[in-house]
Structure formats: C-alpha cells, structure tokens
Design a protein around this motif. Structure first.
Motif, PDB file in Angstrom:
ATOM      1  N   LEU A  75       0.832  -1.210   0.000  1.00 14.43           N
ATOM      2  CA  LEU A  75       0.000   0.000   0.000  1.00 14.43           C
ATOM      3  C   LEU A  75       0.865   1.257   0.000  1.00 14.43           C
ATOM      4  CD1 LEU A  75      -2.753  -1.094   2.531  1.00 14.43           C
ATOM      5  CD2 LEU A  75      -3.102  -0.606   0.108  1.00 14.43           C
ATOM      6  N   ALA A  76       1.947   1.240   0.777  1.00 11.88           N
ATOM      7  CA  ALA A  76       2.855   2.388   0.813  1.00 11.88           C
ATOM      8  C   ALA A  76       3.496   2.602  -0.553  1.00 11.88           C
ATOM      9  CB  ALA A  76       3.920   2.194   1.888  1.00 11.88           C
ATOM     10  N   ALA A  77       3.869   1.500  -1.233  1.00  9.33           N
ATOM     11  CA  ALA A  77       4.448   1.603  -2.573  1.00  9.33           C
ATOM     12  C   ALA A  77       3.418   2.152  -3.559  1.00  9.33           C
ATOM     13  CB  ALA A  77       4.956   0.241  -3.036  1.00  9.33           C
ATOM     14  N   ASP A  78       2.167   1.699  -3.443  1.00 12.49           N
ATOM     15  CA  ASP A  78       1.100   2.208  -4.312  1.00 12.49           C
ATOM     16  C   ASP A  78       0.881   3.701  -4.085  1.00 12.49           C
ATOM     17  OD1 ASP A  78       0.749  -0.346  -5.276  1.00 12.49           O
ATOM     18  OD2 ASP A  78      -1.101  -0.740  -4.166  1.00 12.49           O
ATOM     19  N   GLN A  79       0.916   4.101  -2.814  1.00 13.14           N
ATOM     20  CA  GLN A  79       0.746   5.523  -2.497  1.00 13.14           C
ATOM     21  C   GLN A  79       1.895   6.350  -3.068  1.00 13.14           C
ATOM     22  OE1 GLN A  79       0.915   6.667   1.665  1.00 13.14           O
ATOM     23  NE2 GLN A  79      -0.678   8.216   1.337  1.00 13.14           N
ATOM     24  N   GLU A  80       3.103   5.845  -2.943  1.00 13.65           N
ATOM     25  CA  GLU A  80       4.275   6.540  -3.481  1.00 13.65           C
ATOM     26  C   GLU A  80       4.165   6.673  -5.003  1.00 13.65           C
ATOM     27  OE1 GLU A  80       7.807   8.593  -3.487  1.00 13.65           O
ATOM     28  OE2 GLU A  80       6.671   7.948  -1.738  1.00 13.65           O
ATOM     29  N   ARG A  81       3.721   5.586  -5.656  1.00 13.81           N
ATOM     30  CA  ARG A  81       3.559   5.612  -7.111  1.00 13.81           C
ATOM     31  C   ARG A  81       2.510   6.658  -7.517  1.00 13.81           C
ATOM     32  NH1 ARG A  81       4.415   0.717  -7.602  1.00 13.81           N
ATOM     33  NH2 ARG A  81       2.361  -0.097  -7.102  1.00 13.81           N
ATOM     34  N   LEU A  82       1.433   6.736  -6.754  1.00 15.91           N
ATOM     35  CA  LEU A  82       0.397   7.728  -7.039  1.00 15.91           C
ATOM     36  C   LEU A  82       0.919   9.153  -6.851  1.00 15.91           C
ATOM     37  CD1 LEU A  82      -2.748   6.021  -5.538  1.00 15.91           C
ATOM     38  CD2 LEU A  82      -2.549   6.913  -7.848  1.00 15.91           C
ATOM     39  N   LEU A  83       1.722   9.363  -5.819  1.00 16.88           N
ATOM     40  CA  LEU A  83       2.309  10.692  -5.595  1.00 16.88           C
ATOM     41  C   LEU A  83       3.219  11.077  -6.762  1.00 16.88           C
ATOM     42  CD1 LEU A  83       3.139  10.479  -1.782  1.00 16.88           C
ATOM     43  CD2 LEU A  83       1.391  11.907  -2.857  1.00 16.88           C
ATOM     44  N   ASP A  85       3.015   9.904  -9.839  1.00 17.92           N
ATOM     45  CA  ASP A  85       2.160  10.138 -11.006  1.00 17.92           C
ATOM     46  C   ASP A  85       1.490  11.512 -10.938  1.00 17.92           C
ATOM     47  OD1 ASP A  85       2.879   7.645 -11.909  1.00 17.92           O
ATOM     48  OD2 ASP A  85       0.955   6.680 -11.431  1.00 17.92           O
ATOM     49  N   SER A  86       1.079  11.917  -9.742  1.00 19.52           N
ATOM     50  CA  SER A  86       0.463  13.240  -9.569  1.00 19.52           C
ATOM     51  C   SER A  86       1.466  14.346  -9.873  1.00 19.52           C
ATOM     52  CB  SER A  86      -0.061  13.409  -8.140  1.00 19.52           C
ATOM     53  OG  SER A  86      -1.105  12.514  -7.898  1.00 19.52           O
ATOM     54  N   GLN A  87       2.700  14.156  -9.394  1.00 17.77           N
ATOM     55  CA  GLN A  87       3.746  15.146  -9.671  1.00 17.77           C
ATOM     56  C   GLN A  87       4.048  15.209 -11.162  1.00 17.77           C
ATOM     57  OE1 GLN A  87       5.191  17.347  -7.456  1.00 17.77           O
ATOM     58  NE2 GLN A  87       5.943  18.219  -9.362  1.00 17.77           N
ATOM     59  N   LEU A  89       1.990  14.528 -13.552  1.00 21.99           N
ATOM     60  CA  LEU A  89       0.868  15.215 -14.200  1.00 21.99           C
ATOM     61  C   LEU A  89       1.000  16.729 -14.046  1.00 21.99           C
ATOM     62  CD1 LEU A  89      -1.876  15.179 -15.642  1.00 21.99           C
ATOM     63  CD2 LEU A  89      -2.950  14.961 -13.397  1.00 21.99           C
ATOM     64  N   ARG A  90       1.358  17.190 -12.841  1.00 22.10           N
ATOM     65  CA  ARG A  90       1.536  18.640 -12.625  1.00 22.10           C
ATOM     66  C   ARG A  90       2.652  19.182 -13.519  1.00 22.10           C
ATOM     67  NH1 ARG A  90       0.250  17.126  -7.411  1.00 22.10           N
ATOM     68  NH2 ARG A  90       2.398  16.902  -6.723  1.00 22.10           N
ATOM     69  N   ASP A  91       3.726  18.412 -13.643  1.00 20.38           N
ATOM     70  CA  ASP A  91       4.869  18.856 -14.452  1.00 20.38           C
ATOM     71  C   ASP A  91       4.545  18.901 -15.942  1.00 20.38           C
ATOM     72  OD1 ASP A  91       6.286  19.015 -12.094  1.00 20.38           O
ATOM     73  OD2 ASP A  91       7.405  17.147 -12.412  1.00 20.38           O
ATOM     74  N   ASN A  92       3.682  17.986 -16.396  1.00 19.23           N
ATOM     75  CA  ASN A  92       3.431  17.856 -17.833  1.00 19.23           C
ATOM     76  C   ASN A  92       2.057  18.342 -18.271  1.00 19.23           C
ATOM     77  OD1 ASN A  92       5.952  16.611 -18.126  1.00 19.23           O
ATOM     78  ND2 ASN A  92       5.092  14.609 -17.622  1.00 19.23           N
ATOM     79  N   ALA A  93       1.278  18.913 -17.359  1.00 22.55           N
ATOM     80  CA  ALA A  93      -0.097  19.312 -17.691  1.00 22.55           C
ATOM     81  C   ALA A  93      -0.143  20.321 -18.830  1.00 22.55           C
ATOM     82  CB  ALA A  93      -0.792  19.872 -16.454  1.00 22.55           C
ATOM     83  N   ASP A  94       0.854  21.229 -18.900  1.00 24.03           N
ATOM     84  CA  ASP A  94       0.862  22.247 -19.961  1.00 24.03           C
ATOM     85  C   ASP A  94       1.016  21.626 -21.341  1.00 24.03           C
ATOM     86  OD1 ASP A  94       0.633  24.109 -17.982  1.00 24.03           O
ATOM     87  OD2 ASP A  94       2.761  24.659 -17.974  1.00 24.03           O
ATOM     88  N   GLU A  95       1.644  20.477 -21.416  1.00 30.02           N
ATOM     89  CA  GLU A  95       1.888  19.822 -22.710  1.00 30.02           C
ATOM     90  C   GLU A  95       0.761  18.869 -23.096  1.00 30.02           C
ATOM     91  OE1 GLU A  95       5.615  17.892 -22.072  1.00 30.02           O
ATOM     92  OE2 GLU A  95       6.563  19.737 -21.389  1.00 30.02           O
ATOM     93  N   GLU A 103      -8.899  13.112 -18.005  1.00 34.37           N
ATOM     94  CA  GLU A 103      -8.907  11.643 -17.954  1.00 34.37           C
ATOM     95  C   GLU A 103      -7.889  11.127 -16.943  1.00 34.37           C
ATOM     96  OE1 GLU A 103      -8.329  10.017 -21.855  1.00 34.37           O
ATOM     97  OE2 GLU A 103     -10.175  10.933 -22.620  1.00 34.37           O
ATOM     98  N   THR A 104      -6.705  11.748 -16.946  1.00 34.37           N
ATOM     99  CA  THR A 104      -5.657  11.320 -16.009  1.00 34.37           C
ATOM    100  C   THR A 104      -6.074  11.600 -14.573  1.00 34.37           C
ATOM    101  OG1 THR A 104      -3.974  11.740 -17.697  1.00 34.37           O
ATOM    102  CG2 THR A 104      -3.206  11.533 -15.432  1.00 34.37           C
ATOM    103  N   LEU A 105      -6.685  12.764 -14.332  1.00 38.36           N
ATOM    104  CA  LEU A 105      -7.160  13.100 -12.984  1.00 38.36           C
ATOM    105  C   LEU A 105      -8.236  12.116 -12.525  1.00 38.36           C
ATOM    106  CD1 LEU A 105      -7.339  16.996 -13.147  1.00 38.36           C
ATOM    107  CD2 LEU A 105      -5.875  15.652 -11.626  1.00 38.36           C
TER     108      LEU A 105
END
Length: 195
Positions: A75-83, A85-87, A89-95, A103-105
């Motif tokens: 679960l901790a690994a899944d949470q880390e992976r989600l964090l 992925d969220s980062q 998405l924030r970094d690449n949202a402009d592109e 859809e990603t959200l």
C-alpha cells in the motif's frame, strides 16, 4: 412454527477428547418432537473451529501480522507511485490536452479511492487480529501496541488517499465547468458576430 432459537452450548475440546492443533467441523442439527414421523431435520451450515494452544494461537497471529505488514508495504508503494504520477501530471499538464488531463485526474481519483478502500480493509483485518490477540497471554502488550500503531498508519493512508481522490475529482470537475463556460462564451460570441 418458530424458525429461530437462541441456545447456548459451551464446546469444550478437552471433554470431547480433542487434542490441541486440531480443526473441528461442527454443524447444528435440530428436530421437532415429531421427527420420527416426517424425518425432518433442520441443519445449519457446517462451521470450523480450530483448537489451538496459547502458543500456537500466538504464532498464527504473528504470522498473520507479518502478512499485514507485507500488505502495508504494498500500500505504501502504491501511495508513493500515485504521488509520483500526480507530480508528473503537474509537471506535464501544460503539454497535455485538457481532455487528457481530465482523464488522467479521473483515473488517479479512481486509484486513490481503491488505495483508500484497500488500506481500510487491512486496518480492519489488523483490528480483528488485535481483538484476537488481547486475551492471549503469550502475546505481550508491546506486540499489540505495534499492531495498533500499524492500524493507525493504515487509517492515515486511507484518509490521505480519500483526500487526494477528492482533490483530483474537484480539479477534473473544474476543468469540465471551465470548458463548458468557454464553449458557451464562444457560441455566444459567434452568434453576436452573425447578428
């Protein structure tokens, strides 16, 4: 005509010459006073009881707790992976296209919800372990305290995952409403030019 009865029966393995570390299958059978006429017997579903010594019970609880720790690691690994992925998405949202971001959200919100559910399920399993462990004199209070701390950590993961899921859904919803406004404004502007 009664269909339910509340009766107590104390099952004592020693009186029944059952040795420790034995699994016993029990079934409740009921018959009325005319059973010999119609042969009708009411039967419960079979259920199993494990007769364990305190030491064997403690060993089973410790083994189960180790399994819970492995689930916590996942679960901790899944949470880390989600964090991550969220980062990303924030970094690449402009592109990305607005539709791609939405859809990603939405996908991340679903994963966060699943993570929260899984964390709460494991927390409930640990709570059940704690209840089973408390009366056993072969399990010391420090072990029970550790289980309670892990349970709290899982509840915190679930709470954070739910918060993150709601945030992702809110962001996707805002994007939908902004697109709707922009579409409406564009349509009205087009109509104004034509008029």
């Amino acid at each position: 005509d009664r269909k339910e009865f509340n009766m107590n029966h104390i099952f004592n393995p020693v009186e029944n010459a059952i040795k420790p570390n034995t699994e016993v299958t029990l079934q409740i059978v009921a018959r009325d006073y005319k059973w010999n006429l119609d042969g009708d017997l009411g039967k419960s579903a079979p259920f199993k009881i494990q007769y364990l010594t305190h030491a064997d019970h403690a060993k089973k609880i410790r083994e189960k707790f180790k399994e819970m720790l492995l689930k916590l690691d996942k679960l901790a690994a899944d949470q880390e992976r989600l964090l991550l992925d969220s980062q990303e998405l924030r970094d690449n949202a402009d592109e990305m296209s607005p539709e791609g971001v939405k859809e990603t959200l939405a996908e991340q919100a679903g994963r966060q919800g699943e993570l929260a559910k899984n964390a709460m399920d494991v927390a409930k399993e640990i709570e059940s372990l704690i209840e089973s462990a408390q009366p056993n004199r072969d399990i010391d209070s420090e072990q029970i305290k550790e289980m309670a701390e892990i349970k709290q950590a899982l509840e915190a993961i679930a709470k954070q995952a739910m918060k993150d899921a709601q945030k992702a859904l809110d962001e996707a919803s805002k994007m939908n409403s902004q697109e709707g406004k922009e579409g409406q404004e564009g349509k009205e502007g087009q109509e104004g030019k034509e008029g």
